[in-house]
Design an enzyme around this catalytic site. Structure first.
Site, PDB file in Angstrom:
ATOM      1  N   ARG A  34       2.224   1.698 -24.306  1.00 61.84           N
ATOM      2  CA  ARG A  34       2.752   1.894 -22.942  1.00 61.84           C
ATOM      3  C   ARG A  34       2.362   3.285 -22.454  1.00 61.84           C
ATOM      4  O   ARG A  34       2.007   3.488 -21.297  1.00 61.84           O
ATOM      5  CB  ARG A  34       4.271   1.702 -22.902  1.00 61.84           C
ATOM      6  N   TYR A  39       0.065  -3.974   4.469  1.00 63.66           N
ATOM      7  CA  TYR A  39       0.277  -5.248   3.772  1.00 63.66           C
ATOM      8  C   TYR A  39       1.781  -5.570   3.767  1.00 63.66           C
ATOM      9  O   TYR A  39       2.611  -4.674   3.503  1.00 63.66           O
ATOM     10  CB  TYR A  39      -0.279  -5.114   2.342  1.00 63.66           C
ATOM     11  N   ASP A  59      -4.078   3.569   1.051  1.00 61.88           N
ATOM     12  CA  ASP A  59      -4.311   2.341   0.298  1.00 61.88           C
ATOM     13  C   ASP A  59      -5.756   1.939   0.600  1.00 61.88           C
ATOM     14  O   ASP A  59      -6.078   1.545   1.732  1.00 61.88           O
ATOM     15  CB  ASP A  59      -3.305   1.265   0.755  1.00 61.88           C
ATOM     16  N   LYS A  84      -7.943  -7.066  -6.095  1.00 68.65           N
ATOM     17  CA  LYS A  84      -8.840  -7.487  -5.021  1.00 68.65           C
ATOM     18  C   LYS A  84     -10.301  -7.155  -5.368  1.00 68.65           C
ATOM     19  O   LYS A  84     -10.829  -7.693  -6.317  1.00 68.65           O
ATOM     20  CB  LYS A  84      -8.357  -6.852  -3.711  1.00 68.65           C
TER      21      LYS A  84
HETATM   22  C1  LIG Z   1      -3.802  -3.718   0.994  1.00 68.75           C
HETATM   23  C2  LIG Z   1      -2.934  -4.169  -0.140  1.00 68.75           C
HETATM   24  N1  LIG Z   1      -2.233  -3.258  -0.838  1.00 68.75           N
HETATM   25  C3  LIG Z   1      -1.433  -3.613  -1.879  1.00 68.75           C
HETATM   26  C4  LIG Z   1      -1.279  -4.931  -2.235  1.00 68.75           C
HETATM   27  C5  LIG Z   1      -0.370  -5.302  -3.390  1.00 68.75           C
HETATM   28  O1  LIG Z   1      -1.126  -5.521  -4.514  1.00 68.75           O
HETATM   29  P1  LIG Z   1      -0.720  -6.549  -5.701  1.00 68.75           P
HETATM   30  O2  LIG Z   1      -0.683  -7.906  -5.094  1.00 68.75           O
HETATM   31  O3  LIG Z   1      -1.804  -6.342  -6.695  1.00 68.75           O
HETATM   32  O4  LIG Z   1       0.619  -6.104  -6.186  1.00 68.75           O
HETATM   33  C6  LIG Z   1      -2.000  -5.912  -1.544  1.00 68.75           C
HETATM   34  C7  LIG Z   1      -1.868  -7.329  -1.921  1.00 68.75           C
HETATM   35  O5  LIG Z   1      -2.328  -8.218  -1.246  1.00 68.75           O
HETATM   36  C8  LIG Z   1      -2.837  -5.524  -0.466  1.00 68.75           C
HETATM   37  O6  LIG Z   1      -3.533  -6.427   0.250  1.00 68.75           O
END
Ligand SMILES: Cc1ncc(COP(=O)(O)O)c(C=O)c1O
Length: 377
Positions: free
Chosen positions: A46, A98, A172, A197
């Site tokens: 961890r 998101y 992000d 992604k």
């Molecule tokens: C732009 C963006 N940030 C964060 C996330 C969250 O990521 P995760 O689904 O891997 O937890 C997503 C998920 O679709 C996203 O599109």
């Protein structure tokens, strides 16, 4: 090293013991110590794991940061940055993040006493007035391009504004990928990824990462990674390392396909509006901070009936959440990725039931175009 070389080689030197070009996956949870407290840098997985170390070094090299901490999902990476705050601290977030990030900020961290306010993503004066409205502004949180309307935020100017209020800027970078945009070089303090992604790129691993620009911010993220424990498995780290090796090639093809799809959609009679960074923002700004506008395309169709018929007729393109994969994925954000947003907020953001978001894959462009054409007929 340039990007493509870093994507393939950073963090993954051949195994010194056997010469294996691809280092083994270290599944061990624990490590033998020579004497109590005397070890080779690894005690318990961890806290630190050699396969995760490789992935973290690779993402650090691609984002040109100080260090990266990897997590079990994008939201656990987001959560780690939020957990550096204390009750009473304030966050100004872009309004079209998101939906899951908004849910986390509003339904978890607001309850923990963090003040969260939202600003219009492409309006820096709104960011400034929201920064002024907070007693203790600590973070500004944005996506660029935004999700799902692909607005572009001027990262460099926003980082100066953020710093003038003593706060830190989080970008992000999931939609752009480090191949198209490096926010830390534009002044941001943290980059967060849903590595689920584009970094993974094959729809087979969920993961997240935080890359930190400044040495002084590394300690708290590392502390939270271990103390809260939302770490990825070694096998997931391996899958991500494997995916990242082709990131630049995949993204190049995805972008090329996306350009052709945008040209097709713009001229289609059933399409009311196309959202794509060069259509929704100043072209000069897009060119300044991105290598290419990317491979996400959103569009508004003429009716719910068209949405339903289109979704029914898809054969190659999957009707599915997520994005950034080799296969094209189509979603209706209103009912899918952004379903958790309150109705009034969806309305204000123009996230309508007839808005479609397409993550363009690397299939043959002629097949994608004829699929879209027949689905829209
Ligand atoms: C732009 C963006 N940030 C964060 C996330 C969250 O990521 P995760 O689904 O891997 O937890 C997503 C998920 O679709 C996203 O599109």
């Amino acid at each position: 090293m340039r990007f493509a070389t870093k994507a393939i080689h950073s963090g993954g030197a051949p195994d010194p013991l056997t010469g294996a070009v691809i280092p083994p996956i270290y599944l061990s949870t624990t490590y033998q110590q020579e004497a109590p407290g005397k070890h080779k840098g690894y005690e318990y997985s961890r806290t630190k794991n050699p396969t995760r170390d490789q992935l973290e070094a690779c993402i650090t090299a691609l984002e040109e940061g100080e260090e990266t901490a990897c997590f079990a999902s994008g939201l656990s990476a987001t959560s780690a940055i939020m957990q550096t705050l204390s009750p009473g601290d304030g966050v100004v977030a872009g309004c079209d993040l998101y939906g899951g990030t908004v849910r986390l900020l509003d339904k978890v961290y607001k309850l923990w006493g963090i003040k969260v306010v939202y600003a219009e993503s492409n309006d820096l004066t709104d960011f400034e007035s929201k920064l002024k409205s907070l007693d203790k502004p600590k973070l500004v949180w944005i996506e660029s391009p935004t999700n799902p309307l692909l607005n572009i935020v001027d990262i460099s100017t926003l980082s100066q504004l953020t710093h003038s209020y003593g706060a830190k800027l989080v970008v992000d970078n999931t939609f752009a990928t480090p191949y198209l945009q490096n926010p830390l070089k534009l002044g941001a303090d943290y980059v967060v990824h849903s590595s689920t992604k584009y970094l993974g790129g094959h729809s087979d691993v969920v993961g997240g990462a935080v890359t930190v620009k400044n040495k002084e911010d590394v300690k708290s993220i590392r502390f939270l990674q271990n103390a809260v424990g939302g770490v990825p498995s070694p096998f997931d780290c391996y899958l991500l390392l494997r995916g990242i090796k082709t990131l630049h090639i995949r993204v190049e093809r995805q972008c090329k396909n996306a350009e052709e799809i945008v040209s097709f959609l713009i001229n289609h009679p059933k399409i009311k509006k196309v959202y794509y960074p060069t259509l929704t923002a100043e072209r000069a700004l897009v060119n300044e901070q991105m290598r290419h506008p990317g491979a996400m395309v959103s569009f508004e169709v003429d009716s719910i009936e068209t949405v339903n018929k289109m979704c029914e007729r898809l054969k190659i393109i999957a009707l599915a959440e997520s994005l950034g994969a080799v296969e094209s994925l189509l979603c209706v954000p209103y009912y899918m990725t952004h379903a958790s947003l309150p109705e009034e907020r969806k309305k204000r953001l123009n996230i309508t039931p007839t808005l479609i978001r397409l993550s363009v894959g690397i299939e043959d462009i002629n097949d994608l175009l004829s699929e879209l054409d027949s689905a829209l007929q």
